[in-house]
Design a protein around this motif. Sequence first.
Motif, PDB file in Angstrom:
ATOM      1  N   ILE A  12       0.842  -1.207   0.000  1.00 12.48           N
ATOM      2  CA  ILE A  12       0.000   0.000   0.000  1.00 12.48           C
ATOM      3  C   ILE A  12       0.871   1.248   0.000  1.00 12.48           C
ATOM      4  N   VAL A  13       1.943   1.240   0.782  1.00 12.32           N
ATOM      5  CA  VAL A  13       2.870   2.375   0.798  1.00 12.32           C
ATOM      6  C   VAL A  13       3.488   2.564  -0.590  1.00 12.32           C
ATOM      7  N   GLN A  14       3.886   1.456  -1.229  1.00  7.86           N
ATOM      8  CA  GLN A  14       4.462   1.556  -2.572  1.00  7.86           C
ATOM      9  C   GLN A  14       3.482   2.222  -3.530  1.00  7.86           C
ATOM     10  N   ARG A  15       2.222   1.801  -3.471  1.00  7.21           N
ATOM     11  CA  ARG A  15       1.241   2.374  -4.393  1.00  7.21           C
ATOM     12  C   ARG A  15       0.997   3.851  -4.073  1.00  7.21           C
ATOM     13  N   TYR A  16       0.923   4.180  -2.810  1.00  4.94           N
ATOM     14  CA  TYR A  16       0.731   5.576  -2.405  1.00  4.94           C
ATOM     15  C   TYR A  16       1.882   6.448  -2.902  1.00  4.94           C
ATOM     16  N   VAL A  17       3.103   5.971  -2.727  1.00  2.00           N
ATOM     17  CA  VAL A  17       4.281   6.729  -3.156  1.00  2.00           C
ATOM     18  C   VAL A  17       4.266   6.924  -4.667  1.00  2.00           C
ATOM     19  N   PHE A  18       3.937   5.867  -5.405  1.00  2.00           N
ATOM     20  CA  PHE A  18       3.903   5.989  -6.870  1.00  2.00           C
ATOM     21  C   PHE A  18       2.821   6.964  -7.309  1.00  2.00           C
ATOM     22  N   ASP A  19       1.630   6.829  -6.727  1.00  2.00           N
ATOM     23  CA  ASP A  19       0.517   7.692  -7.137  1.00  2.00           C
ATOM     24  C   ASP A  19       0.801   9.165  -6.869  1.00  2.00           C
ATOM     25  N   HIS A  20       1.553   9.443  -5.808  1.00  2.00           N
ATOM     26  CA  HIS A  20       1.857  10.828  -5.454  1.00  2.00           C
ATOM     27  C   HIS A  20       3.225  11.264  -5.968  1.00  2.00           C
ATOM     28  N   ARG A  21       3.845  10.383  -6.754  1.00  2.90           N
ATOM     29  CA  ARG A  21       5.133  10.691  -7.383  1.00  2.90           C
ATOM     30  C   ARG A  21       6.155  11.184  -6.361  1.00  2.90           C
ATOM     31  N   LEU A  22       6.169  10.508  -5.200  1.00  2.70           N
ATOM     32  CA  LEU A  22       7.114  10.894  -4.158  1.00  2.70           C
ATOM     33  C   LEU A  22       8.498  10.316  -4.402  1.00  2.70           C
ATOM     34  N   ALA A  23       8.574   9.311  -5.271  1.00  2.00           N
ATOM     35  CA  ALA A  23       9.866   8.693  -5.590  1.00  2.00           C
ATOM     36  C   ALA A  23       9.733   7.991  -6.920  1.00  2.00           C
ATOM     37  N   ASN A  24      10.839   7.757  -7.554  1.00  2.00           N
ATOM     38  CA  ASN A  24      10.853   6.997  -8.800  1.00  2.00           C
ATOM     39  C   ASN A  24      11.104   5.539  -8.476  1.00  2.00           C
ATOM     40  N   LEU A  25      10.108   4.702  -8.671  1.00  2.00           N
ATOM     41  CA  LEU A  25      10.279   3.278  -8.423  1.00  2.00           C
ATOM     42  C   LEU A  25      11.061   2.657  -9.558  1.00  2.00           C
ATOM     43  N   ALA A  26      11.999   1.793  -9.195  1.00  2.00           N
ATOM     44  CA  ALA A  26      12.782   1.112 -10.231  1.00  2.00           C
ATOM     45  C   ALA A  26      11.895   0.144 -10.980  1.00  2.00           C
ATOM     46  N   VAL A  27      11.958   0.180 -12.308  1.00  2.00           N
ATOM     47  CA  VAL A  27      11.168  -0.747 -13.118  1.00  2.00           C
ATOM     48  C   VAL A  27      12.096  -1.479 -14.068  1.00  2.00           C
ATOM     49  N   SER A  28      11.634  -2.599 -14.539  1.00  2.00           N
ATOM     50  CA  SER A  28      12.461  -3.418 -15.422  1.00  2.00           C
ATOM     51  C   SER A  28      12.649  -2.744 -16.767  1.00  2.00           C
ATOM     52  N   SER A  29      13.855  -2.864 -17.312  1.00  2.00           N
ATOM     53  CA  SER A  29      14.107  -2.330 -18.642  1.00  2.00           C
ATOM     54  C   SER A  29      13.671  -3.305 -19.722  1.00  2.00           C
ATOM     55  N   ILE A  30      13.366  -4.546 -19.312  1.00  2.00           N
ATOM     56  CA  ILE A  30      12.967  -5.566 -20.275  1.00  2.00           C
ATOM     57  C   ILE A  30      11.460  -5.549 -20.473  1.00  2.00           C
ATOM     58  N   ILE A  31      10.729  -5.422 -19.379  1.00  2.00           N
ATOM     59  CA  ILE A  31       9.278  -5.333 -19.467  1.00  2.00           C
ATOM     60  C   ILE A  31       8.884  -3.955 -18.941  1.00  2.00           C
ATOM     61  N   PRO A  32       8.771  -2.963 -19.813  1.00  2.00           N
ATOM     62  CA  PRO A  32       8.501  -1.601 -19.349  1.00  2.00           C
ATOM     63  C   PRO A  32       7.102  -1.469 -18.775  1.00  2.00           C
ATOM     64  N   THR A  33       6.953  -0.576 -17.815  1.00  2.00           N
ATOM     65  CA  THR A  33       5.644  -0.327 -17.238  1.00  2.00           C
ATOM     66  C   THR A  33       5.573   1.113 -16.768  1.00  2.00           C
ATOM     67  N   SER A  34       4.403   1.695 -16.847  1.00  2.00           N
ATOM     68  CA  SER A  34       4.219   3.034 -16.322  1.00  2.00           C
ATOM     69  C   SER A  34       3.556   3.005 -14.956  1.00  2.00           C
ATOM     70  N   ASP A  35       3.012   1.883 -14.574  1.00  2.00           N
ATOM     71  CA  ASP A  35       2.290   1.782 -13.307  1.00  2.00           C
ATOM     72  C   ASP A  35       2.490   0.382 -12.721  1.00  2.00           C
ATOM     73  N   PRO A  36       3.277   0.248 -11.651  1.00  5.73           N
ATOM     74  CA  PRO A  36       3.500  -1.083 -11.077  1.00  5.73           C
ATOM     75  C   PRO A  36       2.233  -1.727 -10.537  1.00  5.73           C
ATOM     76  N   TRP A  37       1.257  -0.920 -10.119  1.00  3.79           N
ATOM     77  CA  TRP A  37       0.005  -1.494  -9.629  1.00  3.79           C
ATOM     78  C   TRP A  37      -0.752  -2.197 -10.750  1.00  3.79           C
ATOM     79  N   ALA A  38      -0.680  -1.656 -11.963  1.00  2.00           N
ATOM     80  CA  ALA A  38      -1.309  -2.317 -13.108  1.00  2.00           C
ATOM     81  C   ALA A  38      -0.671  -3.677 -13.340  1.00  2.00           C
ATOM     82  N   GLU A  39       0.640  -3.781 -13.108  1.00  2.41           N
ATOM     83  CA  GLU A  39       1.310  -5.071 -13.245  1.00  2.41           C
ATOM     84  C   GLU A  39       0.822  -6.059 -12.194  1.00  2.41           C
ATOM     85  N   VAL A  40       0.597  -5.575 -10.968  1.00  4.97           N
ATOM     86  CA  VAL A  40       0.080  -6.452  -9.908  1.00  4.97           C
ATOM     87  C   VAL A  40      -1.267  -7.032 -10.323  1.00  4.97           C
TER      88      VAL A  40
END
Length: 362
Positions: free
Chosen positions: A183-211
């Motif tokens: 929940i903290v991860q999603r809150y941080v992403f939604d409020h753009r408080l930090a840049n979450l590391a994402v895979s360079s092989i499978i790009p994503t703009s929203d880690p919650w969508a991947e979940v």
Amino acid sequence: MTRPLIDLRTTPHGGRSLFAIQPIARGTVIFACEVPFGHVIYKDYRREVCAQCFAYAASTSRNIGDPRTWSIRSCRATAETVWFCTDECKVIWESGVIGPLIADVNALLGKGKIATRSKSARDGYDPILPNGPPAQITQDCIDQAWVDVEDLVSSRARLSSYCSTMNLEDMELEISRLVASAIVQRYVFDHRLANLAVSSIIPTSDPWAEVLDLQSSELSNVSLRPYILAAHLRVYAFLCHSLPKHLRLYVPTARNILARDTGNAFGIWDGDSRDEMLGWGLWVGASYFNHSCCPNVEKTRVGRAMHFTTSRSVEIGEELCISYIDTNQSITQRKQDLENSWFFTCQCQRCQSEEPDEASPH
């Protein structure tokens, strides 16, 4: 520009999976998932596991004074105390946003009034599921149980009354911590408080969508373990009661995480020996790898990251698979482990070749 080595495809047998799109040599790192979307370190190991890199004190000799615990710690007034293997890890953790927020949340969860419930009482009366698990588990029954708990948490007075006598097992509290970290991860992403590391092989703009794209095992899990339904409802109610208001808005996220945790999570182990499991986490992109009892890819945890390396040369078009279990076991034990924990019957090439011929005499 470097050509990609792998591609994500839909398969007829195991949802989406990764395939080689050019020949890959043995020992090639083909995928790296940098951070877990949610994770928890078991209570008994929190002083022994670095909060930043998950290094295990008992498997190193860095801390001469006490080889089973770390001495470097962060203990801000509002947060749960966490430990580190080095000052460098402490600086990295404290300079981020997610780690300190999770520590704040865990401090709140730790203040919750929890009556320890013995294992023998697990199937006893609980008003959150007053009649116990349904005799026949169906998706409709599960959905209705979640409707009922939503009705409970909609009233702060009734929720507070329930939580004042709530019985949580230790494992249910660990599950609460895992969900809260997500929940903290999603809150941080939604409020753009930090840049979450994402895979360079499978790009994503929203880690919650991947979940949400991960396969849900809710019905299979509850059917195999009927008691888990009440446990998940208790976790949900506990989080609704304990989390601060700005995070309570995300608690409906909990059901989706709980439905996907079993079958997609990876254990956090003490190292290559895998003698002790220190906790577990949900590395979302890593869940694209299907299982084989004769895998061509090995997974290795490097700090918080999960790396995947080819264990042999791979040809174009080959599916890239890891092993979910100990492949040194018999076919009977392998199939049982996979059915109990991942809810499928393995039909990999090795299992088909080792399957006893029913027509042959015993």
